[in-house]
Enzyme design. Structure first.
Site, PDB file in Angstrom:
ATOM      1  N   ASP A   4       9.688   8.091   0.038  1.00  0.00           N
ATOM      2  CA  ASP A   4       9.174   8.259  -1.394  1.00  0.00           C
ATOM      3  C   ASP A   4       8.764   6.817  -2.091  1.00  0.00           C
ATOM      4  OD1 ASP A   4       8.164   8.820  -3.992  1.00  0.00           O
ATOM      5  OD2 ASP A   4      10.175  10.212  -4.388  1.00  0.00           O
ATOM      6  N   LYS A  47      -6.664  21.208  -8.405  1.00  0.00           N
ATOM      7  CA  LYS A  47      -6.534  22.258  -9.195  1.00  0.00           C
ATOM      8  C   LYS A  47      -5.652  21.991 -10.600  1.00  0.00           C
ATOM      9  CE  LYS A  47      -6.333  25.928  -5.708  1.00  0.00           C
ATOM     10  NZ  LYS A  47      -5.421  26.972  -5.000  1.00  0.00           N
ATOM     11  N   GLU A  67     -14.867   8.145   5.435  1.00  0.00           N
ATOM     12  CA  GLU A  67     -15.605   7.626   4.224  1.00  0.00           C
ATOM     13  C   GLU A  67     -16.817   7.477   4.680  1.00  0.00           C
ATOM     14  OE1 GLU A  67     -15.538   3.916   0.840  1.00  0.00           O
ATOM     15  OE2 GLU A  67     -14.012   4.221   2.589  1.00  0.00           O
ATOM     16  N   THR A 124     -13.392   3.701   6.500  1.00  0.00           N
ATOM     17  CA  THR A 124     -12.740   4.407   7.107  1.00  0.00           C
ATOM     18  C   THR A 124     -13.966   5.292   7.838  1.00  0.00           C
ATOM     19  OG1 THR A 124     -12.256   6.055   5.462  1.00  0.00           O
ATOM     20  CG2 THR A 124     -10.572   4.430   5.748  1.00  0.00           C
ATOM     21  N   ASP A 142      -3.756  12.055  -2.663  1.00  0.00           N
ATOM     22  CA  ASP A 142      -3.854  13.617  -2.954  1.00  0.00           C
ATOM     23  C   ASP A 142      -4.506  14.076  -4.452  1.00  0.00           C
ATOM     24  OD1 ASP A 142      -3.754  16.404  -3.107  1.00  0.00           O
ATOM     25  OD2 ASP A 142      -2.112  16.405  -1.582  1.00  0.00           O
ATOM     26  N   GLU A 171       0.752  -1.113  -0.076  1.00  0.00           N
ATOM     27  CA  GLU A 171       0.030  -0.120  -0.013  1.00  0.00           C
ATOM     28  C   GLU A 171       0.884   1.131   0.029  1.00  0.00           C
ATOM     29  OE1 GLU A 171      -3.639   2.355   2.609  1.00  0.00           O
ATOM     30  OE2 GLU A 171      -3.419   0.075   2.511  1.00  0.00           O
TER      31      GLU A 171
END
EC number: 2.1.1.33
Length: 238
Positions: free
Chosen positions: A120, A147, A219, A216, A143, A68
């Site tokens: 990362d 925009k 959620e 969750t 994320d 994950e």
């Protein structure tokens, strides 16, 4: 617990700036999180090194691997590991408070089939994940960078799909979930165009939330407010 940043260089020796899909917000560790890292990292943490992992060495068995990316505070990941002791779980998260919270929850739950990394994920995949070794890759609520000018930062893009495909076993699953409809459409568009994958949804679109993905609190609240969540699964077929 170490953190390594790997840079690429041009022929002139200048650093190439990478576009990351995350912003590192360190935050302050609680005493509980800090204590969990100190106590549990030796047995459950994996430091970043430029060397391929041996899953049998990591877990002591050859059970299927579920990986994950971006597990947040780790509650769902710990629950999944507890509910599926016949599988091995590796979670990758860049934020140390989340890593600490996950380790604390794992200790409390008594799970032994979970390992975590604080690095990362792209660099981990490039340097540490063996080809054809991951049964399921999970990317839940990344994320959305909603925009338009930030869409280039979204982790799901052609290069990412190409990078992860050889790491999945044949028939391996890439499972995504998002609460941003625009991002869900973007995910399907990217993955439909990526060679070597097929959407497992019968209508070539979305699937109902699978039982293995815990609901969750965030959620559940979204459901009460009428917000949607989109689950997408693609299978490696080449």
């Amino acid at each position: 617990m170490t953190e390594v940043t790997k840079n690429d260089f041009t022929e002139e020796g200048k650093i190439v700036r990478k576009i990351r899909s995350f912003v590192r917000r360190e935050g302050r560790l609680t005493k509980g999180q800090e204590g969990a890292i100190q106590e549990c990292w030796p047995s459950m943490g994996i430091d970043f090194v430029e060397q391929m992992l041996d899953w049998n060495e990591v877990f002591g068995n050859n059970n299927p691997v579920v990986l994950e990316i971006g597990f947040g505070m780790g509650a769902s990941l710990v629950e999944m590991a507890k509910n599926a002791p016949e599988k091995n779980f590796l979670g990758i998260e860049v934020h140390r408070p989340g890593v600490g919270a996950c380790l604390a929850a794992a200790k409390e739950a008594g799970v032994t089939n979970l390992r975590v990394m604080c690095h990362d994920a792209v660099e981990v995949f490039e340097s540490m994940i063996p080809d054809s070794s991951v049964n399921t890759l999970q990317l839940f609520f990344p994320d959305p960078w909603h925009k338009a000018r930030h869409h280039k930062r979204r982790i799901v893009k052609a290069e990412f799909a190409e990078m992860i495909r050889p790491k999945l076993i044949q028939g391996g699953i890439f499972h995504m979930a998002t609460d941003w409809e625009n991002y869900s459409e973007h995910m399907i568009e990217v993955m439909n165009a990526a060679p070597g994958y097929e959407n497992i949804a019968t209508d070539g679109d979305f699937i109902p939330r699978p039982d293995e993905r815990p609901l969750t609190k965030f959620e559940a609240r979204g459901h009460r407010l009428g917000h949607g969540v989109w689950d997408i699964k693609f299978r490696r077929n080449a």
